[in-house]
Design a protein around this motif. Structure first.
Motif, mmCIF file in Angstrom:
data_model
loop_
_atom_site.group_PDB
_atom_site.id
_atom_site.type_symbol
_atom_site.label_atom_id
_atom_site.label_comp_id
_atom_site.label_asym_id
_atom_site.label_seq_id
_atom_site.Cartn_x
_atom_site.Cartn_y
_atom_site.Cartn_z
ATOM 1 N N UNK A 275 1.120 41.117 9.604
ATOM 2 C CA UNK A 275 1.076 39.888 8.798
ATOM 3 C C UNK A 275 0.326 40.100 7.479
ATOM 4 N N UNK B 132 7.825 28.791 -3.115
ATOM 5 C CA UNK B 132 6.522 28.142 -2.920
ATOM 6 C C UNK B 132 5.439 28.898 -3.697
ATOM 7 N N UNK C 14 -1.089 34.826 -0.686
ATOM 8 C CA UNK C 14 -0.753 33.434 -0.366
ATOM 9 C C UNK C 14 -1.894 32.763 0.405
ATOM 10 N N UNK C 15 -2.456 33.481 1.373
ATOM 11 C CA UNK C 15 -3.555 32.914 2.160
ATOM 12 C C UNK C 15 -4.768 32.648 1.265
ATOM 13 N N UNK D 57 3.929 28.709 4.576
ATOM 14 C CA UNK D 57 4.827 29.852 4.419
ATOM 15 C C UNK D 57 4.122 31.199 4.491
ATOM 16 N N UNK D 58 2.784 31.200 4.529
ATOM 17 C CA UNK D 58 2.068 32.451 4.282
ATOM 18 C C UNK D 58 2.339 33.569 5.301
ATOM 19 N N UNK D 59 2.528 33.229 6.555
ATOM 20 C CA UNK D 59 2.747 34.303 7.542
ATOM 21 C C UNK D 59 4.229 34.463 7.901
ATOM 22 N N UNK D 60 5.099 33.684 7.273
ATOM 23 C CA UNK D 60 6.531 33.816 7.548
ATOM 24 C C UNK D 60 7.129 34.948 6.721
ATOM 25 N N UNK E 128 1.298 40.526 -0.224
ATOM 26 C CA UNK E 128 1.972 39.267 -0.580
ATOM 27 C C UNK E 128 1.438 38.113 0.267
ATOM 28 N N UNK E 129 1.392 38.332 1.581
ATOM 29 C CA UNK E 129 0.921 37.275 2.470
ATOM 30 C C UNK E 129 -0.562 36.974 2.266
ATOM 31 N N UNK E 130 -1.354 38.002 2.049
ATOM 32 C CA UNK E 130 -2.797 37.788 1.845
ATOM 33 C C UNK E 130 -3.066 37.033 0.539
ATOM 34 N N UNK F 35 12.541 30.208 0.230
ATOM 35 C CA UNK F 35 11.483 29.183 0.193
ATOM 36 C C UNK F 35 10.088 29.794 0.050
ATOM 37 N N UNK F 36 9.843 30.910 0.699
ATOM 38 C CA UNK F 36 8.523 31.551 0.574
ATOM 39 C C UNK F 36 8.223 31.903 -0.885
ATOM 40 N N UNK G 43 0.974 34.632 14.667
ATOM 41 C CA UNK G 43 0.299 33.969 13.546
ATOM 42 C C UNK G 43 0.054 32.497 13.864
#
Lengths: 118, 118, 118, 118
Positions: free
Chosen positions: A23, D30, A31-32, C44-47, A27-29, D26-27, B111
């Motif tokens: 996860x 956003x 966003x978090x 959306x962060x973990x998707x 990119x995801x981090x 969508x990710x 998650x």
């Protein structure tokens, strides 16, 4: 080991113990990090600038602000660790640049934006 | 003095030399932090998660990401300094809580969000 | 009256009935908008990008996303109303510009950023 | 066709003409929305709440604010279109809820947060 390196090491173990590395892409981090920054912002949105300066004297609001700062720091350190960037070094590098861009005499007391460096 | 304390001290001097303290209320600094986080986010918005993992191998994108991380760190440290919050301590406190909330066996590889602590 | 104008009118009454106008400065509304955008982002962060495309088929996640979109829209319309900006017009004006900046042949299938217009 | 539907249709064509649909998950949308919200926020970060109320009287700052509102609206409409959510309807649904949560007598003149609805 600096305090940030200690925190980064703990975060690495925390993620590994839960198999959460997949996860934790940059990119995801990012966003978090932005999501947590939004929660921090929400603590200040209805306060006047003056009220915001004394927010820590309110035990409940102060605890929430401290917790949100902790969340933002957590994801920022985790993201920088994933990208192998030294946050303090990166900040000093930007400050070197800002010192060249914002001459103290020209920009005293004004929030005007400087033109980009050539 | 930790590296973060050194950075905070330099930021204090930088603001004082330009009479920028009146602008640096916690409310305004939280906004600046969120603005910089938005710029960091923009670096990742069109990348796949996989591409984001190798962004630092591209010299131009890597330099931009490093600069944005430096900006985010700058405002986070300045904000925490204004509020007299120790960022690393605040992050460890939140991690203590996350370790209680997210049991490794229950949350391995998912998650899913844990319910708030009682 | 367009649907947006109807929504703006309802928001004006909602704020007036609670004497909330003093809180609703553009600065504060921009912060509230960013805070809600952060909550939307968190959905959306973990998707994966692929999972994000089907998020509305999950009744619980879908309801949360719809609610966050409603919150973002609420503050965007309230902010634009406070500034007397027509959102749809402003968006079309930016699109006119993007059509000039992003020639379809040059920018087909690439997320590369165009240089600013002269 | 409402003005929002007209804008959504133009955005669909704009993306299709450039083969940009694969980027518009969508990710990613956003993230782009949050990035643009950050730019909007930056316009207000050093203004006092009072200055923010008259920002549109400054031709340069006013034009920047209008452009940023246009960018935020663009990505919000494109995201809602990708998720098949009616933004105005979603906002009214959240307002129905806020009217139940925030009794005008109890919450007159206070920014205190209401407890969640049961």
């Amino acid at each position: 080991m600096t305090p940030i390196e200690g925190l980064a090491a703990r975060l690495r173990e925390f993620a590994a113990a839960r198999d959460w590395e997949p996860f934790h892409t940059p990119k995801n981090l990012a966003m978090a990090l932005a999501g947590e920054t939004g929660e921090l912002l929400a603590e200040f949105q209805w306060l006047t600038p003056e009220e915001s300066a004394t927010v820590m004297t309110d035990p409940e609001a102060g605890a929430r602000v401290r917790a949100e700062l902790g969340d933002v720091m957590t994801y920022l350190v985790r993201l920088a660790d994933a990208l192998d960037v030294d946050l303090v070094e990166a900040a000093h590098a930007k400050l070197d640049e800002s010192e060249r861009r914002y001459d103290p005499r020209t920009y005293r007391g004004t929030a005007r934006k400087a033109p980009p460096l050539p």
